[in-house]
Scaffold this motif. Structure first.
Motif, PDB file in Angstrom:
ATOM      1  N   THR A  13     -13.749 -37.265  -5.916  1.00 53.63           N
ATOM      2  CA  THR A  13     -13.356 -36.327  -6.981  1.00 53.63           C
ATOM      3  C   THR A  13     -13.854 -34.925  -6.620  1.00 53.63           C
ATOM      4  N   GLY A  14     -13.101 -33.922  -7.069  1.00 48.35           N
ATOM      5  CA  GLY A  14     -13.477 -32.530  -6.783  1.00 48.35           C
ATOM      6  C   GLY A  14     -13.429 -32.193  -5.304  1.00 48.35           C
ATOM      7  N   SER A  15     -12.520 -32.852  -4.569  1.00 48.55           N
ATOM      8  CA  SER A  15     -12.491 -32.649  -3.106  1.00 48.55           C
ATOM      9  C   SER A  15     -11.496 -31.579  -2.673  1.00 48.55           C
ATOM     10  N   GLY A  16     -10.949 -30.835  -3.642  1.00 53.60           N
ATOM     11  CA  GLY A  16     -10.088 -29.719  -3.278  1.00 53.60           C
ATOM     12  C   GLY A  16     -10.854 -28.593  -2.602  1.00 53.60           C
ATOM     13  N   ARG A  17     -12.145 -28.540  -2.852  1.00 56.63           N
ATOM     14  CA  ARG A  17     -12.934 -27.454  -2.258  1.00 56.63           C
ATOM     15  C   ARG A  17     -14.410 -27.869  -2.188  1.00 56.63           C
ATOM     16  N   GLY A  18     -15.220 -26.980  -1.626  1.00 56.30           N
ATOM     17  CA  GLY A  18     -16.671 -27.127  -1.659  1.00 56.30           C
ATOM     18  C   GLY A  18     -17.186 -28.399  -1.027  1.00 56.30           C
ATOM     19  N   LEU A  19     -18.235 -28.939  -1.640  1.00 59.57           N
ATOM     20  CA  LEU A  19     -18.885 -30.131  -1.084  1.00 59.57           C
ATOM     21  C   LEU A  19     -17.942 -31.322  -1.035  1.00 59.57           C
ATOM     22  N   GLY A  20     -17.119 -31.481  -2.079  1.00 63.54           N
ATOM     23  CA  GLY A  20     -16.204 -32.622  -2.117  1.00 63.54           C
ATOM     24  C   GLY A  20     -15.263 -32.617  -0.932  1.00 63.54           C
ATOM     25  N   ILE A  36      -7.578 -37.218  -2.265  1.00 55.59           N
ATOM     26  CA  ILE A  36      -8.157 -35.914  -2.557  1.00 55.59           C
ATOM     27  C   ILE A  36      -7.850 -35.591  -4.026  1.00 55.59           C
ATOM     28  N   HIS A  37      -8.755 -34.887  -4.664  1.00 60.09           N
ATOM     29  CA  HIS A  37      -8.554 -34.640  -6.099  1.00 60.09           C
ATOM     30  C   HIS A  37      -9.081 -33.263  -6.520  1.00 60.09           C
ATOM     31  N   ASP A  38      -8.414 -32.698  -7.520  1.00 54.49           N
ATOM     32  CA  ASP A  38      -9.006 -31.545  -8.204  1.00 54.49           C
ATOM     33  C   ASP A  38      -8.439 -31.452  -9.616  1.00 54.49           C
ATOM     34  N   ASN A  73      -8.159 -33.942 -15.167  1.00 56.50           N
ATOM     35  CA  ASN A  73      -9.505 -33.715 -15.698  1.00 56.50           C
ATOM     36  C   ASN A  73     -10.256 -35.054 -15.726  1.00 56.50           C
ATOM     37  N   ILE A  74     -11.375 -35.127 -15.018  1.00 59.23           N
ATOM     38  CA  ILE A  74     -12.133 -36.389 -14.981  1.00 59.23           C
ATOM     39  C   ILE A  74     -12.740 -36.740 -16.344  1.00 59.23           C
ATOM     40  N   GLY A  75     -12.818 -35.747 -17.241  1.00 61.47           N
ATOM     41  CA  GLY A  75     -13.348 -36.020 -18.578  1.00 61.47           C
ATOM     42  C   GLY A  75     -12.299 -36.552 -19.546  1.00 61.47           C
ATOM     43  N   ALA A 205     -29.650 -26.365  -3.020  1.00 59.35           N
ATOM     44  CA  ALA A 205     -28.723 -25.235  -2.998  1.00 59.35           C
ATOM     45  C   ALA A 205     -27.954 -25.207  -1.679  1.00 59.35           C
ATOM     46  N   THR A 206     -26.628 -25.313  -1.769  1.00 57.84           N
ATOM     47  CA  THR A 206     -25.803 -25.482  -0.571  1.00 57.84           C
ATOM     48  C   THR A 206     -24.708 -24.432  -0.517  1.00 57.84           C
ATOM     49  N   LYS A 207     -24.461 -23.938   0.677  1.00 60.98           N
ATOM     50  CA  LYS A 207     -23.559 -22.799   0.888  1.00 60.98           C
ATOM     51  C   LYS A 207     -22.079 -23.162   0.771  1.00 60.98           C
ATOM     52  N   THR A 208     -21.625 -23.477  -0.425  1.00 63.50           N
ATOM     53  CA  THR A 208     -20.182 -23.611  -0.614  1.00 63.50           C
ATOM     54  C   THR A 208     -19.636 -22.224  -0.972  1.00 63.50           C
ATOM     55  N   ALA A 209     -18.303 -22.096  -0.923  1.00 66.38           N
ATOM     56  CA  ALA A 209     -17.691 -20.803  -1.266  1.00 66.38           C
ATOM     57  C   ALA A 209     -18.032 -20.419  -2.701  1.00 66.38           C
TER      58      ALA A 209
END
Ligand SMILES: NC(=O)c1ccc[n+]([C@@H]2O[C@H](COP(=O)([O-])OP(=O)(O)OC[C@H]3O[C@@H](n4cnc5c(N)ncnc54)[C@H](O)[C@@H]3O)[C@@H](O)[C@H]2O)c1
Length: 269
Positions: A13-20, A36-38, A73-75, A205-209
């Protein structure tokens, strides 16, 4: 790299960007087919990482496996049920579930103001709870029963270093990530005799966009060649931890929290 996840189907989940996205890439590199999901088709564009979810799925497909792209929306329980149907129709039953979607996102889409223990508005508490805790629980409720039925599966929930110590900014986010971590332990206890493992990764703390776009970063901590471990993490370092917990090398590990934070939370918690 050994293709130790060949034949496995992963949903991040949330793999469209960043850590995912980094996690989805790593699982695909290891041979998995990946869903892949967003939350929306264009969420990957928000901080300039990709034009849309289709482009992300295409990029991940270059590792040779199949991909599917789903939005929702995962919620929202109905949206999660729909996404499960779509993934199963396109790829099959999910063996590896990574609950990465979430973040310190309030009702208006940015950080809550104020973001402390006593002042945070109720609508932000609700939005954060939906994005982080309800979402993780609903996705587990949808996907874990099929794993139990099959007698195998690996779930990795993404916590945060902020869950391990008291903070004054991002308080509800930190509290919810602590809840995600404890839900992880409870779910692991629930399914321990069913062949399903459930673990958490708690990033520092990780350097995602998004991370770099939403705060003033300390240039001293930007250099990953610094050996002190007092630096920002790289998304790939979180992806490595997820890959370990997803695959056979962690087959006797369940109910654990792997803190990937350079030793930031060495003492507390
Ligand atoms: N980057 C860090 O420093 C850091 C540190 C600790 C924990 N984390 C956690 O790691 C995860 C990824 O963070 P990131 O830095 O890559 O941020 P990000 O904002 O780039 O990625 C989060 C993704 O989740 C999606 N998302 C959020 N709420 C959603 C919802 N309700 N339904 C569907 N999708 C939703 C977003 O659209 C986005 O694609 C989050 O859970 C975050 O809390 C990040």
């Amino acid at each position: 790299m050994t293709k130790e996840l060949t034949g496995k189907i992963a949903f991040v989940t949330g793999s469209g960007r960043g850590l995912g996205r980094a996690m989805a890439e790593r699982l695909a590199e290891l041979g998995a087919d990946v869903a892949i999901h967003d939350i929306s088709w264009t969420a990957p564009a928000k901080f300039g990482e990709a034009p849309d979810l289709g482009a992300v799925a295409k990029a991940i497909a270059r590792h040779g496996g199949k991909t599917a792209a789903v939005i929702g929306n995962i919620g929202d329980k109905a949206a999660v049920a729909r996404m499960k149907e779509e993934i199963e129709a396109k790829l099959g039953r999910v063996d590896i579930l990574v609950n990465c979607a979430g973040g310190d996102i309030g009702a208006s889409g940015g950080k809550p103001q104020p973001n402390d223990a006593l002042g945070i508005p109720l609508e932000d508490i609700r939005a954060l709870t939906e994005n982080n805790l309800y979402g993780t629980i609903l996705v587990c409720q949808a996907f874990v029963p099929s794993m139990v039925k099959a007698g195998s599966g690996s779930v990795i929930n993404i916590g945060s270093a902020a869950a391990q110590f008291g903070v004054t900014n991002g308080v509800i986010y930190a509290a919810l990530k602590a809840a995600v971590i404890h839900y992880t332990r409870c779910l692991a206890a629930d399914v321990r005799r069913e062949g399903v493992r459930v673990n958490a990764v708690s990033p520092g703390a990780t350097k995602t966009a998004r991370f770099e776009a939403t705060r003033v970063v300390d240039p001293e901590k930007m250099d990953s060649s610094i050996k002190s471990l007092i630096r920002y993490g790289e998304p790939e370092e979180m992806a490595d931890a997820v890959a370990f917990l997803a695959g056979p090398r962690s087959k006797y590990i369940s109910g654990q929290v792997l803190r990937v934070d350079g030793g930031e939370t060495l003492f507390p918690g």
